[in-house]
Design an enzyme around this catalytic site. Sequence first.
Site, short mmCIF file in Angstrom:
data_model
loop_
_atom_site.label_atom_id
_atom_site.label_comp_id
_atom_site.label_asym_id
_atom_site.label_seq_id
_atom_site.Cartn_x
_atom_site.Cartn_y
_atom_site.Cartn_z
CG HIS A 66 -97.83 49.57 37.95
ND1 HIS A 66 -98.51 49.96 39.08
CD2 HIS A 66 -97.08 48.51 38.31
CE1 HIS A 66 -98.16 49.16 40.09
NE2 HIS A 66 -97.29 48.28 39.64
CG HIS A 92 -93.50 54.63 31.23
ND1 HIS A 92 -92.22 55.09 31.54
CD2 HIS A 92 -94.35 55.44 31.91
CE1 HIS A 92 -92.30 56.10 32.36
NE2 HIS A 92 -93.57 56.35 32.59
CG HIS A 94 -98.33 57.58 32.73
ND1 HIS A 94 -98.26 56.90 33.93
CD2 HIS A 94 -97.06 57.94 32.43
CE1 HIS A 94 -97.01 56.88 34.36
NE2 HIS A 94 -96.26 57.50 33.47
CD GLU A 104 -98.04 59.59 35.89
OE1 GLU A 104 -98.47 58.73 36.67
OE2 GLU A 104 -96.84 59.91 35.82
CG HIS A 117 -93.69 59.94 31.35
ND1 HIS A 117 -94.29 59.60 32.55
CD2 HIS A 117 -94.16 61.17 31.03
CE1 HIS A 117 -95.08 60.59 32.95
NE2 HIS A 117 -95.02 61.56 32.05
CB THR A 198 -95.20 60.06 38.41
OG1 THR A 198 -95.22 58.95 37.49
CG2 THR A 198 -94.69 61.31 37.72
CB THR A 199 -94.38 55.04 40.00
OG1 THR A 199 -94.87 53.85 40.60
CG2 THR A 199 -93.01 54.75 39.44
#
Length: 257
Positions: A66, A92, A94, A104, A117, A198-199
Amino acid sequence: GSSPCCETFTGTAHWSEDYLDCGGTKQSPVNVDAAQAIFSPDLRPIQLSGYSLPANKLLKLKNNGHTVVLELPESLALTGGYAQQYRAVQLHLHWGSPSGPGSEHTVNGRRFAAEIHVVHYNTKYDSFTEAMVHPDGLAVLGAFLEVGHGENQYYHEIIKHLPEIQEVGQETLVPGFNIAGLLPANLKFYFHYNGSLTTPPCYQTVKWTIFNQTMLLSHRQVCQGNELLAGSLPASPCNWYRCPVPVICSSCGSQRR
Ligand SMILES: NS(=O)(=O)c1c(F)c(F)c(SCCc2ccc(C(=O)O)cc2)c(F)c1NC1CCCCCCC1
Ligand SMILES: [Zn+2]
């Protein structure tokens, strides 16, 4: 606008069938309406301690399908800006994709090329997994990445290893560096709110800090980030040319194997 296939590309509506919190009322990400934000003098500058790591401290960098995750030692601590002490777990990114830019959170509806993040847990709990289920359990620092002029030397420390983890599940070791360099120099201006992962599992246990100052990377660096997961994204009904492509990677010249 983008073709309908681009909206269905990454539907999250089905998450709440399996993870109750994903259907909660304090879900992240959010759009930050700067006009509605309230200035709070109680919010102190964020203070980082132990973020500068020697090169002989090796960190695991993993492609989990991801995102790309850099595991962090607990010696990195948040010592200012939060009422309690939090220690680092991982960071990590995005990244964007052919169907759109990757941040995000949005600010006044604006989506940025990418978002970092840095995930921390409250040290009053014995472990990250224990902290993860408590409302004051997690603190995530977020910053937006934009295309600027020069190469960003701190992001280069991660991006240069991406070719080693092109496949899902692959991991590699990254020599330590000053992790604070991945975040803005100015840690005084930020948006703060209580939200969630957010996951899935979407736990509503994150005290979010979204910095106002953005990080500038070269166009090539953003392309390399975008292309990392392009190979492992689910097959999309989209044809790339039909989706809004904010960062045209054909000009990168970085060939994906
Ligand atoms: N923005 S965020 O912080 O919610 C977030 C995402 F949006 C994320 F998309 C991710 S990656 C997706 C979830 C995931 C998948 C695989 C693995 C693994 O193989 O180790 C781990 C996690 C991701 F890892 C995170 N951060 C994680 C949240 C997932 C569970 C706890 C692990 C630390 C923080
Ligand atoms: Zn994240």
